[in-house]
Design an enzyme around this catalytic site. Structure first.
Site, mmCIF file in Angstrom:
data_model
loop_
_atom_site.group_PDB
_atom_site.id
_atom_site.type_symbol
_atom_site.label_atom_id
_atom_site.label_comp_id
_atom_site.label_asym_id
_atom_site.label_seq_id
_atom_site.Cartn_x
_atom_site.Cartn_y
_atom_site.Cartn_z
ATOM 1 N N ARG A 185 30.509 -18.453 30.097
ATOM 2 C CA ARG A 185 31.895 -18.452 30.576
ATOM 3 C C ARG A 185 32.459 -17.027 30.618
ATOM 4 O O ARG A 185 33.292 -16.709 31.473
ATOM 5 C CB ARG A 185 32.783 -19.375 29.740
ATOM 6 C CG ARG A 185 34.208 -19.500 30.278
ATOM 7 C CD ARG A 185 35.006 -20.616 29.625
ATOM 8 N NE ARG A 185 34.743 -21.926 30.194
ATOM 9 C CZ ARG A 185 35.452 -22.485 31.202
ATOM 10 N NH1 ARG A 185 36.479 -21.853 31.723
ATOM 11 N NH2 ARG A 185 35.133 -23.669 31.648
ATOM 12 N N GLU A 200 44.066 -23.359 27.592
ATOM 13 C CA GLU A 200 43.502 -22.033 27.352
ATOM 14 C C GLU A 200 44.091 -20.903 28.196
ATOM 15 O O GLU A 200 44.279 -19.789 27.690
ATOM 16 C CB GLU A 200 41.984 -22.077 27.599
ATOM 17 C CG GLU A 200 41.243 -22.952 26.624
ATOM 18 C CD GLU A 200 39.828 -23.251 27.104
ATOM 19 O OE1 GLU A 200 38.891 -22.715 26.522
ATOM 20 O OE2 GLU A 200 39.693 -24.011 28.079
#
Lengths: 475, 776
Positions: free
Chosen positions: B314, B717
């Site tokens: 990621r 997030e």
């Protein structure tokens, strides 16, 4: 054996069988099943366990926010404990602070919330709790990891007045010195310096306990067994702050929070230092002298008191001696205190003409942090010439101490750049700091010198060197 | 009569009144079952060593101790790893980090258990230990295989570029510091079963790991979680070990066992955000437009794989942030160190990757003497062909130019930059800086099979509804959002819908509540369940009352049947009498996503969430102290399901990111012990760290282009990365402190120490007072 007697949410309780180092948090959660009060850190640094404690002091009812996690149960003798469960009974209207928290979305995971609520409730209950404190200061000892604090500050500002008026603590009249013994532990509560002196004579190895904000951690963190404690929190004569012709005499049991107004009045720099000194919960429990006597190299009080020329009144039996703080700290956590001897008071001489005093604390976080470097400076100036210099530092050596070389480089000189640079060079001779979690040795040395430069700028060109926390930028 | 509007209402958190009264129950607040024991673990005193001798006889003989457990005593596998079986619950034979659990006890009280574990006698034979990332790089200790993404020919393109820069910097990890420490309560059942209350974001994984450690089938383990006192990724895999130890001790003693970590054990035993080293080489044109770029990302994985693979991936997926790279190569290494295994943390590698490119953009801007915002703008994704990510996904929903326009205006960025530069000329010691940075964050688990969710809705004959789904509640407001979705669909007040704990026996095979996907997936699954139920009721009512199905309308607590009208209570009762099933499950699998990891090619994300922040910082050039004076945030949540909850995520995420990049510093001793293991030594933001001028807005035009639940967007997030603006603002202040000396080198977090040394380095160690004079 005397029981410990206090109230929890108005109901009287007696404790007879728990070890004296049982904390209030353990008592509430395990023995009373009052689980609204949470454990977040067990070291007084997160505020999740905040409760409100009422006590009589000099005939006045005071309400304090304290950390239940490091508060030994016997210290509550004669007091009133208010927990979140006592704020609003089930199916009753919420307390205004609670209501505001709901309305402003001030709780996310909710784990820290009771602690915030109780910190704010304590502040509202006690008008003496510091009108000088902004809400950020009132909750500096409460950590929230979810909200980012904005809704909490909004809720605090919006909370309606009112809410319950908790019952005052029980009026106790102990005829003899309370001497609590249970589960192999003993806890004595002398009511005067004389009784305290007698206790120490009887048991020289007993642990002397003041606010417990350090000793509490010996138990909760280091798992030390403390089976004989003598607490000076009930010594009425040691709770006094006396203004004498020479200066302030601060008793050994005076809590930091209670010393705040008078210290801030006479030494505004000490006021700002105290504002950033730990947090309300710790200042409501911890004592001015306890911070000095534990001899931590990174305590905030000692450098300031060193710079101000303070001394300690030490007592052993009936013998008293006055020791300048300059000679009190001997080595890491080692002091001039003899066995059986205890500190009765700190003497702080009044400011004199020509003196300037500055205290600057450097830490990773502004509030509720321990210094990486702390500088406290008192200069006496006559016609621009330094006639006396006391430059004290924390975080640079194994003990809080002055920088004799830097002082020598200034005394007798005009306070100018050359003198300050000479002091900086000299300063480097005096300290060999270490790397640790708070800062590297290199930073401590560099920042220590820069604090001297900052001192110079603040005294000579104050407009050029505002402190970062004083800077206000118009929107 | 109008439709009941539950979605988009700023409802309070479903547990708000329980939170403020202290009546919300976390695992440690549950009444303890009779005979409950308390666990503690003995921890390694070495970073890397062979266990030569372990004598636990004094532990076993300690007051209150009922059982002592080692790794050899596990009835099943002594393994807690979520992906690879490379991490024991209790170390055997050797230890891999300072603080690793070596044995466990169950005792009659928490305090007795803690005291007992201090009595172990363990002899170690030290082995070479790699503590820091540099140690692992020097030793080439790769935990997992390196991975590469590439598009075009960056080396050739870079050689042709008019300008070239290269550099390297470090960014630190972060402890989650959820206020509620890790905890599990395991109670043995009659048939080899185990009931576990765990504070976990991933009940299903806890179920699997407990079953694995017990050597039982999954069906014998039930895991329940009503709420956590914060998670932030720290309870995604890290809850496994806690529950496993509790369960194995419960099996061994036949008694319920509670295992709660105190703060110091929590911080030393459980993983953190990965710290990174990022190396870059970049070629660009006169306008700062990137022509070719290469990144080397090195992640400190710690002692085991845990989720490091996906996290490092990621970070690569976010190495572009919002910018188009014509030619790009991203190489990632996942290093092994003898420290606690790093793990998921809000953003999951995204923040690290994103900070990398934002650093590069700043370097380019200073190199060219341009406003960094102009360079950011010049590099934004655009229409094809400037819409292709390094992993070959087309960016189809790029709304950042609009968001950045709006924020640039509302924050007064340009005027303030000019004002700050003028002010700095008059201020010799304090210096200010400003930055405006964008966020583009990919939504979906990049491990594609995790993008599925289930829900269960039960209608009772009084018209009340019980709602259950696979998502967990850690404070983020998932449960109230899903409740709102179901309330709107069934047209009943939220008060009739009871929210229940995540429970592996109600909804099985769930994914973790992570990757910001909780609402997207569980909201959709619950919506599907509600629709199934509604269809059954509609069919029944249409038939019974002889109206066409489309004339059966659920509206504001009632069901309209042409002229006729009845309550849900009446309809439920009638349907039950007619033997219509009143419970329904719902299921959702995120569409459109696919990713070929071998080719580093695909569409791993369903959509992107966007936002931008403008921060103004001030630094003290004598002390390095710094703070954020003002922050303006503008964030895209699509169509907000609950603006109050969403704003809470935006603000809280930003402040958490601010902590990561400023005050939160993890510090290990040279022996490999974590010295910052409690709030006294590890400093998360407190109230006064909030910018005094804090302006937060949800982007009003937001609407998810994809068919997400009510066109909302994930919000857990992405806002954390808005805090990158704060870091760049501090860096800007440093650069402005010493004009004309180029770009400061500043690693994260920007502690006073790092800021002071960055200033010193720029000014070439001129005496501080000379600096003060230079500004006059």
């Amino acid at each position: 054996m005397a029981p410990i007697r206090f109230t929890v949410n108005g109901a009287p309780v007696e404790v007879t069988d728990l070890h004296p180092t049982t904390t209030l948090l353990q008592y509430l959660r395990i023995h009373r099943r009052l689980t609204g009060t949470k454990e977040g850190c067990a070291e007084g640094d997160c505020g999740a366990c905040t409760v409100t404690v009422g006590e009589w002091l000099d005939g006045r009812l005071r309400w304090r926010a304290v950390n239940a996690c490091i508060l030994f149960l016997p210290t509550l003798h004669g007091k009133a404990v208010l927990t979140v469960e006592g704020l609003s009974a089930e199916s009753q209207p919420l307390h205004p602070v609670q209501r505001a928290f709901v309305d402003h979305h001030a709780a996310q995971c909710g784990f820290c919330t009771p602690g915030f609520v109780m910190a704010l409730v304590a502040h509202r209950l006690d008008p003496e709790n510091g009108v000088h404190l902004a809400t950020e200061d009132v909750i500096a000892g409460n950590l929230c990891r979810c909200t980012g604090y904005r809704p909490i500050l909004d809720a605090a500002a919006a909370a309606e007045p009112g809410g319950l008026e908790p019952a005052p603590p029980p009026a106790l009249s102990d005829e003899a010195m309370p001497d609590y013994r249970a589960a192999g532990g003993r806890f004595r509560m002398p009511r005067s310096g004389d009784e305290l002196a007698a206790c120490l004579r009887e048991t020289p190895d007993a642990t002397l306990l003041a606010g417990g904000t350090d000793i509490g951690l010996w138990v909760t963190k280091a798992l030390r067994a403390l089976d004989d404690l003598v607490w000076l929190g009930a010594c009425a004569d040691l709770q006094r702050i006396d203004a004498t012709s020479d200066g302030l005499r601060i008793g050994a049991a005076v809590r930091l929070h209670d010393a705040y107004p008078i210290l801030a009045e006479h030494w505004p720099e000490l006021g700002e230092l105290l504002r950033r000194f730990a947090c309300v919960q710790i200042r409501q429990a911890g004592t001015v002298l306890g911070n000095v006597l534990n001899a931590s190299p990174i305590g905030d009080g000692s450098p300031a008191f060193l710079a101000l020329g303070a001394s300690l009144v030490l007592r052993k039996g009936d013998r008293r001696r006055t020791v300048p703080l300059d000679t009190f700290f001997l080595a890491y956590r080692k002091t001039a205190l003899e066995p059986v001897e205890f500190a009765e008071a700190l003497l702080l001489p009044w400011p004199a003409d020509g003196q300037v005093f500055k205290a600057i604390k450097l830490s990773k976080r502004f509030d509720q942090d321990i210094s990486a470097v702390m500088g406290a400076f008192r200069l006496t100036l006559a016609d621009g010439v330094v006639t006396d210099a006391r430059l004290a530092f924390g975080g640079l050596a194994a003990i809080p101490r002055r920088s004799p070389s830097a002082e020598a480089a200034l005394v007798g000189h005009r306070l100018d750049e050359a003198a300050i640079e000479a002091a900086c060079a000299a300063f480097r001779q005096d300290f060999q700091p270490i790397d640790d979690v708070r800062a590297t040795a290199a930073y401590r040395l560099e920042a220590g010198q820069n604090l001297l430069r900052r001192l110079f700028l603040e005294l000579t060109r104050p407009a050029d060197a505002p402190r970062i926390l004083d800077l206000e930028i118009a929107a | 009569m109008t439709r009941l509007q539950a979605v988009a209402a700023p409802l309070p958190h479903d547990s708000a009144e329980l939170h403020v009264t202290g009546r919300a129950r976390y695992v440690d607040d549950l009444p303890e079952p009779q005979g409950c024991l308390h666990a503690a673990v003995g921890q390694s005193a070495r970073a890397h060593a062979r266990i030569v001798r372990m004598d636990l006889s004094r532990v076993a003989a300690a007051p209150g101790v009922v059982a002592v457990l080692t790794g050899a005593d596990f009835p099943g596998l002594n393994q807690i790893g979520p992906v690879l079986l490379d991490e024991p619950a209790l170390a055997q034979h050797s230890v891999d980090y300072h603080g690793q659990a070596v044995f466990a006890v169950a005792a009659t009280s928490y305090e007795l258990a803690r005291r007992a574990v201090t009595l172990a006698e363990i002899d170690y034979e030290d082995l070479p230990a790699a503590i820091h990332l540099e140690d692992a790089l020097a030793e080439n200790l790769d935990l997992l295989l390196p991975y590469e993404m590439r598009r075009g020919d960056p080396d050739a393109a870079m050689a042709r570029s008019a300008h070239f820069l290269e550099g390297s910097f470090r960014l630190g990890g972060q402890d989650h510091f959820y206020l509620e420490g890790q905890i599990a309560l395991a109670a043995p059942g009659e048939d080899g079963g185990m009931d576990v209350h765990a504070s976990t974001q991933h009940p299903t994984e806890v179920q699997h790991v407990v079953a694995r450690c017990l050597g039982e089938i999954d069906a014998k383990v039930r895991v329940e979680c009503r709420r956590m006192g914060g998670g932030f990724g720290g309870k995604e895999t890290q809850a496994n070990q806690i529950a496993a130890i509790a369960a194995v001790l419960a099996r061994k003693t036949g008694r319920p066992v509670k295992f709660r970590l105190d703060r110091d054990v929590d911080m030393t035993l459980t993983g953190k955000r990965h710290d990174f080293r990022i190396d870059y080489r970049v070629g660009f044109d006169e306008d700062g437009r990137i022509e070719a770029i290469t990144f080397g990302q090195a992640a400190r994985g710690g002692c085991s794989a845990d989720l490091t693979g996906a996290i490092a991936d990621r970070a690569m997926f976010h190495a572009d942030n919002a910018y188009f790279f014509p030619h790009v190569r991203i190489r990632s290494r996942r290093l092994k160190t003898h420290t606690v295994s790093n793990t998921a943390f809000r953003g999951f590698g995204g923040p690290q990757g994103m900070l990398g490119i934002e650093e590069v953009i700043d370097e380019i801007a200073r190199h060219l003497g341009r406003d960094p915002l102009d360079v950011r703008r010049a590099n934004l994704y655009g229409p094809a062909p400037r819409n292709l990510t390094p992993y070959h996904m087309e960016v189809e929903d790029f709304v950042l130019p609009e968001i950045m326009d709006e924020l640039e205006q509302s924050s007064g960025y340009r005027e303030r930059r000019a004002a700050i530069e003028a002010w700095n000329r008059t201020s010799p010691v304090l210096k200010r800086g400003i930055a405006l940075t964008p966020v583009k964050f990919g939504i979906s688990f990049t491990t594609s099979h995790l993008n599925q969710a289930g829900a269960l809705i039960q209608l009772y004959t009084d018209g009340s509804v019980l709602l259950n789904h696979g998502g967990t509640e850690m404070g983020q407001g998932l449960y109230v959002k899903v409740q709102q979705i179901v309330a709107e669909e069934l047209q009943i007040p939220t008060g009739l819908i009871r929210i229940t704990a995540a429970d592996t026996s109600k909804v099985p095979n769930t994914s973790p509540t992570a990757a910001s996907s909780g609402t997207d997936m569980n909201g959709m699954a619950a919506l599907a369940a509600a629709r199934t139920l509604k269809e059954r009721l509609t069919t029944f009512a249409a038939e019974k009352y002889g109206v066409p199905a489309h004339k059966v309308v659920f509206q504001d607590g009632a069901i309209l049947l042409g002229e006729h009208r009845m309550s849900l209570r009446e309809l439920a009762k009638e349907a039950w009498m007619a033997r219509v099933q009143l419970s329904a499950t719902g299921y959702y699998a995120t569409p459109k996503i696919h990713y070929d990891r071998d080719q580093a090619h695909g569409r791993p994300f369903y959509y992107f969430a966007y936002g931008a922040a403008c921060c103004e910082a001030v630094i003290d050039t004598l002390t390095g102290e710094n703070r954020i004076l003002r922050a303006d945030l503008l964030h895209d949540v699509g169509r907000s399901l609950n603006p109050a909850i969403d704003r809470g995520q935006i603000e809280g995420g930003f402040v958490q990111g601010l902590g990561w990049l400023t005050t939160e510093e993890l510090w290990w001793t040279k022996e490999g012990a974590l010295a910052s293991h409690a709030p006294s030594t590890y400093k998360i933001p407190c109230a006064s760290d909030l910018p005094r001028d804090f302006r937060v807005a949800i982007w009003e035009r937001g609407r998810n282009q994809e068919r997400s639940v009510h066109r909302s967007k994930a919000v857990g997030e992405p806002p954390l990365m808005l805090a990158i603006a704060a870091f760049q603002a501090i860096k800007d202040a440093i650069a402005q402190a010493v004009p004309g000396r180029g770009s400061p080198r500043l690693d994260a977090p920007a502690t006073p120490e790092r800021v002071l040394f960055a200033v010193n380095e720029l000014r070439g160690r001129t005496a501080a007072l000379d600096l003060a004079r230079a500004a006059e």
